[in-house]
Design an enzyme around this catalytic site. Structure first.
Site, mmCIF file in Angstrom:
data_model
loop_
_atom_site.group_PDB
_atom_site.id
_atom_site.type_symbol
_atom_site.label_atom_id
_atom_site.label_comp_id
_atom_site.label_asym_id
_atom_site.label_seq_id
_atom_site.Cartn_x
_atom_site.Cartn_y
_atom_site.Cartn_z
ATOM 1 N N SER A 68 0.826 -1.204 0.000
ATOM 2 C CA SER A 68 0.000 0.000 0.000
ATOM 3 C C SER A 68 0.870 1.269 0.000
ATOM 4 O O SER A 68 1.670 1.450 -0.919
ATOM 5 C CB SER A 68 -0.966 -0.074 1.190
ATOM 6 O OG SER A 68 -2.037 0.811 1.028
ATOM 7 N N ASP A 191 -10.469 -5.655 -3.300
ATOM 8 C CA ASP A 191 -9.851 -4.628 -2.456
ATOM 9 C C ASP A 191 -10.827 -3.493 -2.155
ATOM 10 O O ASP A 191 -11.414 -2.912 -3.069
ATOM 11 C CB ASP A 191 -8.620 -4.076 -3.198
ATOM 12 C CG ASP A 191 -7.666 -3.306 -2.304
ATOM 13 O OD1 ASP A 191 -8.149 -2.562 -1.435
ATOM 14 O OD2 ASP A 191 -6.450 -3.437 -2.489
ATOM 15 N N HIS A 219 -7.519 -6.099 0.445
ATOM 16 C CA HIS A 219 -6.356 -5.214 0.453
ATOM 17 C C HIS A 219 -5.207 -5.843 1.268
ATOM 18 O O HIS A 219 -4.043 -5.635 0.974
ATOM 19 C CB HIS A 219 -6.767 -3.866 1.066
ATOM 20 C CG HIS A 219 -5.719 -2.782 0.956
ATOM 21 N ND1 HIS A 219 -5.381 -2.200 -0.249
ATOM 22 C CD2 HIS A 219 -4.945 -2.178 1.900
ATOM 23 C CE1 HIS A 219 -4.440 -1.275 -0.043
ATOM 24 N NE2 HIS A 219 -4.153 -1.246 1.246
#
Length: 243
Positions: A68, A191, A219
């Site tokens: 991320s 996600d 995610h």
């Protein structure tokens, strides 16, 4: 140093979400050294300051990767280092976390602004909400969310806020196009924070780069299936290292 991989974590949840993946990678290749580098604890939201801090603590000539926000910062650092970076891998990292005209496959600006306001008002509650969004789409969202939150460090409100502000500003498209080393970018089909369409958008931007979509995953897919993700990363490292 070609057999050293430095992983950067995402926003707010610390290094623990990456630990099972690091262990799985280590188990697949005894010659690979996997290290997790915490994100800078800066109260500044100046991206260059964040990169300077990372650049000074992470050794040169290693593989860089991240989850991320960590993957976005790794992308910028890889472009900054050029030949002094062996290769790049990102996990659930959108080139731009917040949607704009040139990159629509991202979180809506209003949603992000509400997130920012929430963090200012109640950081703990915002982290809880964030962990639920990270786990959305997994087989056991509540269990995964609890696991993510349980390992989260006690970060000051100012540092959490600056991390979100860095996340809002980053647009790694130029960095990804500039970096000439091997790249692997993995996305998740379910996600809750990064739309799956970002994978095909990125492929259009970088047609020569390896991009994968893990269909039934959240995610936090690196925590859902660390061994599966480690297998994909190890194959990429092995293939790219042989070039």
């Amino acid at each position: 140093m070609r057999d050293r991989l430095i992983l950067l974590p995402g926003w707010g949840l610390g290094i623990s979400p990456l630990e099972p993946l690091a262990a799985a990678l280590q188990g697949l290749d005894e010659h690979l050294r996997v290290e997790i580098e915490p994100l800078p604890e800066l109260e500044s939201s100046d991206i260059e300051e964040w990169l300077d801090e990372l650049d000074s603590t992470i050794p040169q000539d290693t593989w860089l990767g991240g989850w991320s926000l960590g993957g976005m910062l790794a992308s910028e650092l890889a472009a900054r280092r050029g030949d002094r970076c062996c290769g790049l891998l990102t996990l659930a990292s959108n080139p731009s976390f917040v949607a704009h005209e040139q990159w629509p496959s991202a979180m809506a600006g209003e949603t992000f602004d509400a997130f920012l306001a929430g963090c200012k008002a109640d950081p703990r509650m915002t982290l809880k909400r964030f962990s639920l969004l990270c786990a959305q789409g997994s087989e056991d969202p509540r269990g995964l969310s609890r696991l993510l939150l349980g390992g989260a460090p006690h970060t000051s409100e100012a540092v959490l806020m600056s991390g979100l502000e860095v996340l809002a500003q980053l647009d790694t498209r130029q960095a990804l196009q500039a970096f000439r080393g091997p790249q692997l970018h993995l996305f998740a089909g379910l996600d809750g924070l990064v739309p799956a369409e970002a994978a095909s958008e990125l492929l259009a931007l970088l047609p020569d780069v390896e991009i994968g979509l893990i269909e039934q995953a959240s995610h936090a897919f690196l925590l859902e299936d660390p061994h599966g993700v480690a297998g994909a990363i190890q194959a990429f490292l092995h293939e790219s290292g042989d070039d």
